[in-house]
Scaffold this motif. Structure first.
Motif, PDB file in Angstrom:
ATOM      1  N   ALA A   1       0.836  -1.205   0.000  1.00  0.00           N
ATOM      2  CA  ALA A   1       0.000   0.000   0.000  1.00  0.00           C
ATOM      3  C   ALA A   1       0.870   1.254   0.000  1.00  0.00           C
ATOM      4  O   ALA A   1       0.561   2.242  -0.683  1.00  0.00           O
ATOM      5  CB  ALA A   1      -0.927  -0.013   1.213  1.00  0.00           C
ATOM      6  N   LEU A   2       1.960   1.223   0.755  1.00  0.00           N
ATOM      7  CA  LEU A   2       2.869   2.361   0.789  1.00  0.00           C
ATOM      8  C   LEU A   2       3.535   2.567  -0.566  1.00  0.00           C
ATOM      9  O   LEU A   2       3.679   3.707  -1.039  1.00  0.00           O
ATOM     10  CB  LEU A   2       3.920   2.156   1.889  1.00  0.00           C
ATOM     11  CG  LEU A   2       4.863   3.309   2.176  1.00  0.00           C
ATOM     12  CD1 LEU A   2       4.089   4.552   2.630  1.00  0.00           C
ATOM     13  CD2 LEU A   2       5.853   2.914   3.263  1.00  0.00           C
ATOM     14  N   LEU A   3       3.925   1.484  -1.229  1.00  0.00           N
ATOM     15  CA  LEU A   3       4.513   1.585  -2.566  1.00  0.00           C
ATOM     16  C   LEU A   3       3.510   2.166  -3.562  1.00  0.00           C
ATOM     17  O   LEU A   3       3.875   2.993  -4.398  1.00  0.00           O
ATOM     18  CB  LEU A   3       4.979   0.206  -3.050  1.00  0.00           C
ATOM     19  CG  LEU A   3       6.328  -0.268  -2.544  1.00  0.00           C
ATOM     20  CD1 LEU A   3       6.577  -1.710  -2.981  1.00  0.00           C
ATOM     21  CD2 LEU A   3       7.442   0.631  -3.038  1.00  0.00           C
ATOM     22  N   THR A   4       2.263   1.746  -3.467  1.00  0.00           N
ATOM     23  CA  THR A   4       1.225   2.263  -4.363  1.00  0.00           C
ATOM     24  C   THR A   4       1.039   3.766  -4.161  1.00  0.00           C
ATOM     25  O   THR A   4       0.951   4.527  -5.134  1.00  0.00           O
ATOM     26  CB  THR A   4      -0.102   1.519  -4.126  1.00  0.00           C
ATOM     27  OG1 THR A   4       0.126   0.126  -4.343  1.00  0.00           O
ATOM     28  CG2 THR A   4      -1.185   2.019  -5.056  1.00  0.00           C
ATOM     29  N   ALA A   5       0.988   4.186  -2.917  1.00  0.00           N
ATOM     30  CA  ALA A   5       0.841   5.617  -2.624  1.00  0.00           C
ATOM     31  C   ALA A   5       2.048   6.395  -3.129  1.00  0.00           C
ATOM     32  O   ALA A   5       1.904   7.498  -3.676  1.00  0.00           O
ATOM     33  CB  ALA A   5       0.655   5.833  -1.125  1.00  0.00           C
ATOM     34  N   ALA A   6       3.242   5.837  -2.964  1.00  0.00           N
ATOM     35  CA  ALA A   6       4.446   6.522  -3.427  1.00  0.00           C
ATOM     36  C   ALA A   6       4.482   6.599  -4.953  1.00  0.00           C
ATOM     37  O   ALA A   6       4.943   7.591  -5.525  1.00  0.00           O
ATOM     38  CB  ALA A   6       5.684   5.798  -2.900  1.00  0.00           C
ATOM     39  N   ARG A   7       3.998   5.545  -5.618  1.00  0.00           N
ATOM     40  CA  ARG A   7       3.979   5.534  -7.088  1.00  0.00           C
ATOM     41  C   ARG A   7       3.039   6.621  -7.626  1.00  0.00           C
ATOM     42  O   ARG A   7       3.297   7.229  -8.654  1.00  0.00           O
ATOM     43  CB  ARG A   7       3.536   4.157  -7.592  1.00  0.00           C
ATOM     44  CG  ARG A   7       3.667   3.988  -9.092  1.00  0.00           C
ATOM     45  CD  ARG A   7       3.286   2.592  -9.571  1.00  0.00           C
ATOM     46  NE  ARG A   7       4.264   1.603  -9.132  1.00  0.00           N
ATOM     47  CZ  ARG A   7       3.973   0.535  -8.371  1.00  0.00           C
ATOM     48  NH1 ARG A   7       2.751   0.312  -7.976  1.00  0.00           N
ATOM     49  NH2 ARG A   7       4.916  -0.311  -8.036  1.00  0.00           N
TER      50      ARG A   7
ATOM     51  N   VAL B   1       8.640  12.325  -8.248  1.00  0.00           N
ATOM     52  CA  VAL B   1       9.116  11.091  -8.882  1.00  0.00           C
ATOM     53  C   VAL B   1      10.089  10.315  -7.992  1.00  0.00           C
ATOM     54  O   VAL B   1      10.291   9.120  -8.188  1.00  0.00           O
ATOM     55  CB  VAL B   1       9.774  11.390 -10.251  1.00  0.00           C
ATOM     56  CG1 VAL B   1       8.752  11.931 -11.231  1.00  0.00           C
ATOM     57  CG2 VAL B   1      10.941  12.343 -10.101  1.00  0.00           C
ATOM     58  N   ASN B   2      10.701  10.981  -7.028  1.00  0.00           N
ATOM     59  CA  ASN B   2      11.673  10.318  -6.158  1.00  0.00           C
ATOM     60  C   ASN B   2      11.029   9.545  -5.014  1.00  0.00           C
ATOM     61  O   ASN B   2      11.683   8.714  -4.386  1.00  0.00           O
ATOM     62  CB  ASN B   2      12.649  11.343  -5.578  1.00  0.00           C
ATOM     63  CG  ASN B   2      13.478  11.993  -6.654  1.00  0.00           C
ATOM     64  OD1 ASN B   2      13.923  11.328  -7.584  1.00  0.00           O
ATOM     65  ND2 ASN B   2      13.666  13.295  -6.551  1.00  0.00           N
ATOM     66  N   ASP B   3       9.758   9.801  -4.720  1.00  0.00           N
ATOM     67  CA  ASP B   3       9.091   9.140  -3.601  1.00  0.00           C
ATOM     68  C   ASP B   3       9.082   7.621  -3.752  1.00  0.00           C
ATOM     69  O   ASP B   3       9.372   6.884  -2.808  1.00  0.00           O
ATOM     70  CB  ASP B   3       7.660   9.648  -3.435  1.00  0.00           C
ATOM     71  CG  ASP B   3       7.612  11.042  -2.833  1.00  0.00           C
ATOM     72  OD1 ASP B   3       8.675  11.519  -2.351  1.00  0.00           O
ATOM     73  OD2 ASP B   3       6.527  11.651  -2.852  1.00  0.00           O
TER      74      ASP B   3
ATOM     75  N   LEU C   1      13.911   2.016   0.987  1.00  0.00           N
ATOM     76  CA  LEU C   1      13.737   1.858   2.434  1.00  0.00           C
ATOM     77  C   LEU C   1      13.135   0.503   2.778  1.00  0.00           C
ATOM     78  O   LEU C   1      13.601  -0.197   3.675  1.00  0.00           O
ATOM     79  CB  LEU C   1      12.857   2.982   2.996  1.00  0.00           C
ATOM     80  CG  LEU C   1      13.455   4.375   3.049  1.00  0.00           C
ATOM     81  CD1 LEU C   1      12.387   5.395   3.427  1.00  0.00           C
ATOM     82  CD2 LEU C   1      14.588   4.426   4.043  1.00  0.00           C
ATOM     83  N   GLY C   2      12.085   0.137   2.067  1.00  0.00           N
ATOM     84  CA  GLY C   2      11.388  -1.108   2.372  1.00  0.00           C
ATOM     85  C   GLY C   2      12.151  -2.353   1.991  1.00  0.00           C
ATOM     86  O   GLY C   2      12.210  -3.314   2.758  1.00  0.00           O
TER      87      GLY C   2
END
Length: 184
Positions: free
Chosen positions: A154-160, A165-167, A174-175
């Protein structure tokens, strides 16, 4: 005790005369042959102990030691005259009154033991009152859990979906590498 409290709040090394020779820093009294009072002996002992550390390690060690020195001041006990039973009471106080976790109590106890070991090495004390101090058992496994697989996804989806673009790259790094935020 008021003088001890004032010392606890002051920057330790800034008020001490320091002589530097190459790579070594030596703490010296203001005049040769000067007899130090108990407060000055404590100040020099604390400075000598903290001089072993730098940066955040020094700040955290100073904080842990300050907690012990505050405890001593509150009870009217001279830190350089403390006995092992009094150190046991300090450990029990951290566990039962402050309700600190075993890892925190163990770390703070290690700082106090290191302080007294330095005092023995430097000739401030004949023996360490913390030599046979019992420390709480700390479990080998950390109770701190990381993200579950679904939380990380879920965190990866939100960051995508983020505008930056760096998020995504940062969160993925990190993960996947198990890093903490300050290590990124």
């Amino acid at each position: 005790m008021a003088a001890t409290r004032a010392f606890l709040r002051s920057p330790v090394l800034t008020s001490l005369p320091v002589a530097s020779s190459g790579m070594t820093t030596v703490l010296v009294p203001a005049t040769a042959g000067e007899i130090l009072t108990s407060g000055e002996r404590l100040r020099v002992a604390v400075a000598a102990f903290l001089a072993r550390y730098t940066g955040l390690s020094r700040a955290h060690t100073a904080s842990d030691l300050r907690g012990f020195l505050d405890w001593c001041a509150d009870r009217g006990v001279g830190p350089l005259a403390v006995s092992r039973p009094q150190l046991e009471l300090f450990v029990r106080w951290m566990q039962e009154t402050r309700r600190l976790k075993p890892s925190t109590v163990s770390r703070r106890t290690s700082v106090v033991a290191g302080f007294y070991r330095t005092c023995v090495i430097d000739g401030v004390l004949e023996h360490s009152p913390a030599e046979h101090l019992r420390r709480p058992r700390v479990p080998p496994e950390s109770p701190t859990l990381g993200l579950t697989h679904l939380q990380f996804e879920a965190l990866l989806t939100a960051a995508r979906d983020s505008a930056n673009v760096n998020d995504f790259a940062l969160v993925a790094m990190l993960g996947l590498l198990g890093l903490r935020v300050f290590e990124a």
